[in-house]
Scaffold this active site. Structure first.
Site, mmCIF file in Angstrom:
data_model
loop_
_atom_site.group_PDB
_atom_site.id
_atom_site.type_symbol
_atom_site.label_atom_id
_atom_site.label_comp_id
_atom_site.label_asym_id
_atom_site.label_seq_id
_atom_site.Cartn_x
_atom_site.Cartn_y
_atom_site.Cartn_z
ATOM 1 N N ASP A 9 75.528 21.527 31.921
ATOM 2 C CA ASP A 9 75.102 20.532 32.899
ATOM 3 C C ASP A 9 73.583 20.368 32.919
ATOM 4 O O ASP A 9 73.067 19.271 33.122
ATOM 5 C CB ASP A 9 75.612 20.912 34.299
ATOM 6 C CG ASP A 9 77.108 20.643 34.449
ATOM 7 O OD1 ASP A 9 77.737 20.172 33.470
ATOM 8 O OD2 ASP A 9 77.648 20.893 35.531
ATOM 9 N N TYR A 33 74.024 22.852 43.467
ATOM 10 C CA TYR A 33 73.331 23.774 44.370
ATOM 11 C C TYR A 33 73.826 23.642 45.807
ATOM 12 O O TYR A 33 73.911 24.624 46.557
ATOM 13 C CB TYR A 33 71.826 23.517 44.275
ATOM 14 C CG TYR A 33 70.964 24.433 45.107
ATOM 15 C CD1 TYR A 33 71.216 25.799 45.160
ATOM 16 C CD2 TYR A 33 69.890 23.925 45.834
ATOM 17 C CE1 TYR A 33 70.418 26.630 45.917
ATOM 18 C CE2 TYR A 33 69.083 24.757 46.589
ATOM 19 C CZ TYR A 33 69.349 26.107 46.632
ATOM 20 O OH TYR A 33 68.564 26.936 47.390
ATOM 21 N N SER A 40 76.308 26.194 47.192
ATOM 22 C CA SER A 40 75.763 27.509 47.546
ATOM 23 C C SER A 40 75.134 27.506 48.929
ATOM 24 O O SER A 40 75.105 28.518 49.611
ATOM 25 C CB SER A 40 74.690 27.923 46.537
ATOM 26 O OG SER A 40 75.248 27.998 45.248
#
Lengths: 290, 290, 290, 290
Positions: free
Chosen positions: A73, A190, A193
């Protein structure tokens, strides 16, 4: 949607990736046998043992009709930023796993390329974000991101205050480690998370997630895709940075304004004909099957 | 527990805090009238307009029988680290609010001091953590903290890998923004922002909280107070820092080991006779009343 | 948007609410003095001491041009379900606080009504959900909700398995206490307690939130507004219920299918001219001000 | 710790579990060949094709020196409640997976039993909770649990108010779907779904976790093991239940008090000589390895 004919194909491999060299060894002759012109960026050309064939990576989107990314990615994100407003589809091949963006596996690559050169192409058009930094009334930086723009404090700073506006209206002042401004595509990166929701990539939305907020009731927010968000760096004397797609960084000064809105252009990712969005989620997030 | 007689009182005020100057103007004559010797650190002496009366802040714990902190939790944390193993009680007065550590308000201060000088003293003894940094077999740093030791990545780094051991046994490798190692006292500070539980300050426990972990099933852990935790910085080429009580920083190199265990000494905080731990929680966390 | 003239006004008060009686005592003469016809549901008529003036609550939306709700969000939700497809605006007055749906306070009521009768009306049109229950191929129940449809297990059941499809495609099987299917408006109600994000009320989206999922990586999802979600109750022998806007319940049998999609009609809420969505959020969620 | 000699062994299998029948077919002759007396509860005796050999399940702990449970964590929890204060070790074998409580796999069973009969026994002694229900001053129910006591609302109730006291001192009134009172052992069961931390099983602690709290700042709490928690059911007219280890239920009336404290007895679980607590966590929670 009409697609221009694919005559010239650009290839970008993850630098120094051994598996990529092996794929290039098969892919280049396969494409040449089908009479396509091949362009490699300089690192990929070196990896393929054809250093003389390399062109500048930044020139690829303008010169190719189609791009193949071999990597993960991260490699695809770096290419997406170069493509900008051009309508060049990107096919992401994940070497050694499955990515949210590079969802084509090696086994699928050649049959899929055959279909694509034969005219069958399923694209997933993804919203991107335009990011500006304003300093004392001047625009000092500008980026386009596919996943996210992250404002966060340096490791030695204790907290950052981020005064936040939606379409010119005051929302709140986040006191936090930072703030993520993300596309739906970035919601599975992100954002997850930091406690964010999974936002379907076809939704037109802008996702705002405080990182470790001191006010426990400050929660992730999902805003209309047409929204304009402005964030004022309100902590004097603290180290604060803006990071774009986890790759490019820009130091923010006190009272700098980060403005984020939907980019006019979209990126066109080649979708796997075999795997749906939820199959990728089930595999990556280990949701299990029926 | 027998308490030595309180003859010499050290006072530390939050630097440049205007409210502190006002309190000092009342407090110093009040204590002198009761025949106590007063020691001020240099900043506080300057604030009190008695610059000649100041001693080095680091010398206060050895020279005083009792310490008064005027400020907030941050000021108290900085004093707690100086006290180390000495059995010198600390009275924390919060100027302009209520702290988790500085739970005495200005209104309570003088009546409470009267009781204390009269021999009535209710102390809350809090566990602290001993923190060591080992580099290639050498101990290169050592700290004592009352709240927490935080390992976190620099703003431009993407992730840090932290190989974690409990009493020599491998636990897991956190891939995260960082890791908090906290006392129960610290559980209501930065830990809460990172999603940790509230751990009662009398529990003997060590709290381990990953910050924005990439593995979504990595959850906060509460370990026995006697545990030894070792964390190996496993990300080559990334900026990683250790921060102590949010105040002191130490850059960690690749393969540095952070070792954390219960400190032998405890800190003795003067508890409010009027407010319980849960009253402070209810006020600070806006839990509301019955 | 053209609005029909407001001649007949329906009023629904929270049953047995003493504050409502006081408001009715002022509101009814005020409206009569302005030559409006007033309709009260039977409970409200009793509260106003005019039992003979009451009409069936379910008839109000067909007979009134405008509805005033005195109470809280619960009272407004019950009225919203009755309004269905009719274009009758609802003005929600919160007695004793501030609601997400009843954002007009008593102080604002009369000036705002004056403006509205004078032709100035700011409406917030909100998406609703159509909810069907299918049993062995038959449609056995149908509801319209403004906030949410919640599938959850009985207190003595251990878990429920909910096989979930999006637009006919399998998503996952949630093993959880339950599942919330919500509008953006509902995102600030029960959803927040279950860990969901704040979704802006103007976004066209459907929110899916597992309640206490056993698979820790099952996260809240935000789907396109045009999505059709189907959930199969897959736990034989367990007590499972469907609850609509937290008010109406329906017991689900093994293999029943709950289908949820955007309703064709929208509800029109009178927006406060003085308070924005974010002011309400800041107040209700105690986000604090600048 | 001295252990009495193991002469009589009780076996409890998960009812109607086909895999258990196969294990019994091997296990019974193996134990008989080693001259041990075998006791089976009635269901297990039926499964083993020896219905005449069965004794009442509740009598097993008094008559056996050692118990083997074939099934999963649920079967072991039901046996643990019967063992109560008796010092009879329990060996939990998980058929078809790995449990937090039944951590012995079929492959490990016979070598481990050989060691145990030879005198080598590694036990993990786990804290249990004593749970009382008081109604108008009378004790109306009493239970011992190894995992948790859960107070939760019926599916059709909107919320429950739970007034909570720690050692007689008021803590807060949870407005939530429910409240979990758990041992450290229970922290990896239902608690995890409700957002709780992982609490090491050797810690002496009592864990308190609100389920979907309306006050977003109400967080999981970890209290000293010696604490007494009392919870008053404060919602008149709502269906509220107490569930013990997810297996036994008790309806709570308005103003009933649930009292929870550490039980005097502990349960002794046979620990795997090969797997540590963290290996089980890594496998069950898919934390991955180095």
């Amino acid at each position: 949607m009409s697609q221009r004919e694919i005559r010239t194909i650009g290839i970008v491999a993850k630098p120094h990736k051994a598996e990529a060299r092996e794929v290039l060894r098969q892919l280049i002759p396969w494409l040449k046998a089908r009479d396509r012109t091949i362009l490699l960026d300089q690192d990929t050309a070196a990896l393929a043992g054809m250093p003389e064939a390399g062109v500048a990576k930044a020139d690829l989107p303008a010169r190719a009709d189609f791009l193949i990314v071999l990597g993960g990615d991260g490699t695809l994100l770096s290419v997406a930023r170069l493509v900008g407003g051009r309508d060049v589809p990107i096919l992401g091949v994940n070497l050694g796993g499955l990515g949210f963006l590079t969802e084509i596996t090696l086994e699928e690559l050649f049959p899929l390329l055959g279909d694509i050169l034969g005219g069958e192409l399923r694209l997933s058009r993804r919203m991107m974000l335009q990011v500006y930094v304003h300093r004392q009334g001047e625009r000092v930086a500008e980026y386009t991101v596919l996943n996210d723009a992250v404002i966060n404090k340096g490791a030695m700073s204790r907290i950052v205050e981020l005064e936040t506006y939606l379409d010119g209206e005051y929302v709140t002042t986040y006191r936090a480690d930072g703030l993520i401004l993300s596309t739906p595509t970035g919601s599975t990166a992100y954002c997850l998370s930091a406690g964010g929701p999974i936002v379907h990539p076809t939704l037109e939305a802008l996702v705002l997630i405080p990182i470790c907020p001191h006010t426990l009731t400050n929660r992730p927010a999902v805003l209309p895709g047409g929204a304009k968000v402005e964030v004022v760096q309100g902590s004097e004397g603290e180290d604060v940075f803006l990071t774009l797609d986890g790759q490019v960084g820009f130091p923010l000064r006190y009272r700098d304004v980060v403005e984020v809105r939907r980019a006019e252009q979209r990126i066109a990712l080649v979708a796997s004909p075999k795997k749906s969005y939820y199959q990728v989620l089930r595999t990556k997030l280990k949701w299990g099957e029926r």
